[in-house]
Design a protein around this motif. Structure first.
Motif, PDB file in Angstrom:
ATOM      1  N   LEU A  19      40.839  28.412  17.349  1.00  0.00           N
ATOM      2  CA  LEU A  19      40.179  27.801  16.178  1.00  0.00           C
ATOM      3  C   LEU A  19      38.916  27.058  16.617  1.00  0.00           C
ATOM      4  O   LEU A  19      37.860  27.171  15.990  1.00  0.00           O
ATOM      5  CB  LEU A  19      41.154  26.845  15.481  1.00  0.00           C
ATOM      6  CG  LEU A  19      40.580  26.058  14.310  1.00  0.00           C
ATOM      7  CD1 LEU A  19      40.246  26.978  13.140  1.00  0.00           C
ATOM      8  CD2 LEU A  19      41.554  24.973  13.847  1.00  0.00           C
ATOM      9  N   MET A  20      39.025  26.310  17.717  1.00  0.00           N
ATOM     10  CA  MET A  20      37.874  25.538  18.206  1.00  0.00           C
ATOM     11  C   MET A  20      36.732  26.480  18.604  1.00  0.00           C
ATOM     12  O   MET A  20      35.568  26.191  18.339  1.00  0.00           O
ATOM     13  CB  MET A  20      38.277  24.656  19.408  1.00  0.00           C
ATOM     14  CG  MET A  20      39.262  23.571  19.063  1.00  0.00           C
ATOM     15  SD  MET A  20      38.659  22.460  17.765  1.00  0.00           S
ATOM     16  CE  MET A  20      40.174  22.080  16.925  1.00  0.00           C
ATOM     17  N   GLU A  21      37.082  27.610  19.234  1.00  0.00           N
ATOM     18  CA  GLU A  21      36.032  28.583  19.599  1.00  0.00           C
ATOM     19  C   GLU A  21      35.311  29.087  18.363  1.00  0.00           C
ATOM     20  O   GLU A  21      34.095  29.233  18.343  1.00  0.00           O
ATOM     21  CB  GLU A  21      36.659  29.784  20.318  1.00  0.00           C
ATOM     22  CG  GLU A  21      36.961  29.545  21.775  1.00  0.00           C
ATOM     23  CD  GLU A  21      37.926  30.614  22.322  1.00  0.00           C
ATOM     24  OE1 GLU A  21      37.953  31.747  21.794  1.00  0.00           O
ATOM     25  OE2 GLU A  21      38.666  30.271  23.255  1.00  0.00           O
ATOM     26  N   GLU A  22      36.098  29.347  17.338  1.00  0.00           N
ATOM     27  CA  GLU A  22      35.504  29.859  16.086  1.00  0.00           C
ATOM     28  C   GLU A  22      34.570  28.819  15.478  1.00  0.00           C
ATOM     29  O   GLU A  22      33.488  29.142  14.988  1.00  0.00           O
ATOM     30  CB  GLU A  22      36.644  30.212  15.116  1.00  0.00           C
ATOM     31  CG  GLU A  22      36.354  31.354  14.202  1.00  0.00           C
ATOM     32  CD  GLU A  22      35.808  32.577  14.913  1.00  0.00           C
ATOM     33  OE1 GLU A  22      34.713  32.991  14.526  1.00  0.00           O
ATOM     34  OE2 GLU A  22      36.434  33.080  15.876  1.00  0.00           O
ATOM     35  N   ILE A  23      34.999  27.543  15.525  1.00  0.00           N
ATOM     36  CA  ILE A  23      34.176  26.461  14.967  1.00  0.00           C
ATOM     37  C   ILE A  23      32.891  26.311  15.777  1.00  0.00           C
ATOM     38  O   ILE A  23      31.811  26.079  15.219  1.00  0.00           O
ATOM     39  CB  ILE A  23      34.985  25.143  14.911  1.00  0.00           C
ATOM     40  CG1 ILE A  23      36.067  25.271  13.840  1.00  0.00           C
ATOM     41  CG2 ILE A  23      34.090  23.937  14.621  1.00  0.00           C
ATOM     42  CD1 ILE A  23      37.110  24.188  13.839  1.00  0.00           C
ATOM     43  N   GLU A  24      33.003  26.459  17.094  1.00  0.00           N
ATOM     44  CA  GLU A  24      31.806  26.399  17.973  1.00  0.00           C
ATOM     45  C   GLU A  24      30.763  27.423  17.527  1.00  0.00           C
ATOM     46  O   GLU A  24      29.580  27.156  17.530  1.00  0.00           O
ATOM     47  CB  GLU A  24      32.210  26.759  19.414  1.00  0.00           C
ATOM     48  CG  GLU A  24      32.840  25.615  20.164  1.00  0.00           C
ATOM     49  CD  GLU A  24      31.809  24.574  20.548  1.00  0.00           C
ATOM     50  OE1 GLU A  24      30.855  24.924  21.246  1.00  0.00           O
ATOM     51  OE2 GLU A  24      31.972  23.415  20.113  1.00  0.00           O
ATOM     52  N   ARG A  25      31.244  28.599  17.121  1.00  0.00           N
ATOM     53  CA  ARG A  25      30.332  29.681  16.750  1.00  0.00           C
ATOM     54  C   ARG A  25      29.615  29.424  15.426  1.00  0.00           C
ATOM     55  O   ARG A  25      28.581  30.021  15.177  1.00  0.00           O
ATOM     56  CB  ARG A  25      31.119  30.991  16.588  1.00  0.00           C
ATOM     57  CG  ARG A  25      31.352  31.660  17.917  1.00  0.00           C
ATOM     58  CD  ARG A  25      31.835  33.082  17.773  1.00  0.00           C
ATOM     59  NE  ARG A  25      32.574  33.400  18.965  1.00  0.00           N
ATOM     60  CZ  ARG A  25      33.882  33.619  19.022  1.00  0.00           C
ATOM     61  NH1 ARG A  25      34.575  33.665  17.906  1.00  0.00           N
ATOM     62  NH2 ARG A  25      34.477  33.847  20.153  1.00  0.00           N
ATOM     63  N   LEU A  26      30.183  28.556  14.594  1.00  0.00           N
ATOM     64  CA  LEU A  26      29.609  28.384  13.241  1.00  0.00           C
ATOM     65  C   LEU A  26      28.343  27.540  13.269  1.00  0.00           C
ATOM     66  O   LEU A  26      28.211  26.647  14.088  1.00  0.00           O
ATOM     67  CB  LEU A  26      30.640  27.731  12.321  1.00  0.00           C
ATOM     68  CG  LEU A  26      31.815  28.624  11.959  1.00  0.00           C
ATOM     69  CD1 LEU A  26      32.876  27.805  11.244  1.00  0.00           C
ATOM     70  CD2 LEU A  26      31.391  29.767  11.058  1.00  0.00           C
TER      71      LEU A  26
END
Ligand code: SF4
Length: 345
Positions: free
Chosen positions: A338-345
């Motif tokens: 989830l954190m990786e996905e948020i980093e990408r946003l």
């Protein structure tokens, strides 16, 4: 629309964003301790900070404190008009004083004149605990009408000396009385309103009372600035204040965390996962809605409005964006994914 006032660099009222305030609980005369606490409040997101000025030593510290901080400083003064004048000379940004409590009218005039000359607004801060005795007798106790009548009495005194750079608070420890009092003020005047439920208590009680009182009024479009009052480190007040603004739909910066309550369908240990997500996103400044849901059956659908989220399954879970599944991840890697996905946003 309320009248607009300027507290140092912060605009309050007249449609300006609702500003978060807090108050130091240090000894104001202890400049180091007070500045240190104000820096922590600033870091947390406090926009206006108040210090108690009960005596000469505190008033003498105001100028030194103000020169070392970055948010407007408010002096909280009861009774002694000379302390107010001294704070004006030290460059204070706002004074909280009730003119009806400072004695002869020439003293009120002196404070009004000094504040007008220096563009310093005054907050009239009526408090249920210190309401005038005749009003308590007239209304049979602390009522909304009594709080409002007290506030207007103080306003009239300032208006008499041509002073109108005012904001008002009418706080008491009862949530319904507080709400009603602010509704009456909102109907009857256009001064900006500083909201608060006073003596709200420890965080457990205080958060509920503040969310109801302050949050309820903000949802009705009432209130221009506010302080959450907690029996705790004042820095805690700021996190609660931000959450109230978010819940009232008045602030979008930062993460809005949606988490399901869990139910008989939940197959993962969701509560520690939700707590970990909350912890890891505490300092995230992105404007995002993040969902943490307990199951893959309803999770992505229930959180369709979220920008990104996770949904637990049996030993694994899904990462999704706007309700659309991106990938399957083992449970222990779910929060990292989830954190990786948020980093990408
Ligand atoms: S998302 Fe799933 S686990 Fe969570 S409450 Fe809804 S149905 Fe239950």
């Amino acid at each position: 629309m309320t009248k607009q006032i300027k507290i140092g660099s912060v605009t309050v009222g007249g449609g300006a964003p609702v500003a978060i305030q807090s108050m130091c609980n240090t000894n104001t005369a202890d400049v180091e301790a007070t500045v240190e606490q104000i820096h922590r409040l600033e870091e947390a997101g406090c926009q206006i900070v108040r210090v108690a000025v009960p005596d000469q030593a505190a008033a003498a510290a105001v100028g030194r404190i103000r020169s070392r901080i970055h948010v407007p400083l408010v002096a909280d003064i009861h009774f002694d008009y000379k302390l107010a004048l001294q704070c004006v000379d030290s460059g204070i940004d706002k004074i909280r004083i009730n003119p009806g409590n400072i004695g002869a009218e020439d003293r009120v005039k002196a404070v009004a004149d000094a504040c007008r000359k220096n563009d310093i607004p005054i907050r009239i801060g009526v408090n249920g605990g210190s309401l005038e005795k005749p009003l308590l007798r007239k209304y049979g106790g602390v009522t909304a009408e009594a709080l409002v009548e007290s506030a207007f009495g103080h306003v009239a005194l300032l208006n008499k000396f041509d002073f109108d750079d005012i904001c008002i608070s009418v706080k008491c420890s009862s949530v319904p009385v507080t709400i009603r009092a602010y509704q009456l003020l909102h109907e009857r005047c256009s001064y900006p309103l500083h909201l608060g439920v006073t003596e709200a208590g420890t965080p457990k009680q205080g958060v509920v009372k503040s969310a109801m009182g302050i949050g309820g009024l903000l949802c009705l479009g009432i209130g221009d600035t506010f302080r959450v009052t907690l029996t705790a480190d004042p820095v805690e007040e700021i996190g609660v204040a931000k959450d109230i603004l978010k819940a009232a739909g008045l602030r979008r910066e930062g993460v809005n965390l949606i988490a399901c309550p869990t139910c008989g369908r939940t197959k993962i240990d969701l509560i520690p996962i939700a707590e970990e997500v909350e912890r890891r996103l505490a300092d995230c400044r992105k404007t995002l809605t993040v969902a943490v849901m307990g199951c893959v059956v309803n999770g992505p659908g229930e959180a369709a409005a979220a920008d990104v989220g996770i949904a637990g399954g049996n030993g694994e879970g899904l990462v999704f964006r706007k309700g659309e599944v991106l990938r399957k991840v083992p449970q222990e890697k779910l929060v990292d994914a989830l954190m990786e996905e948020i980093e990408r946003l």
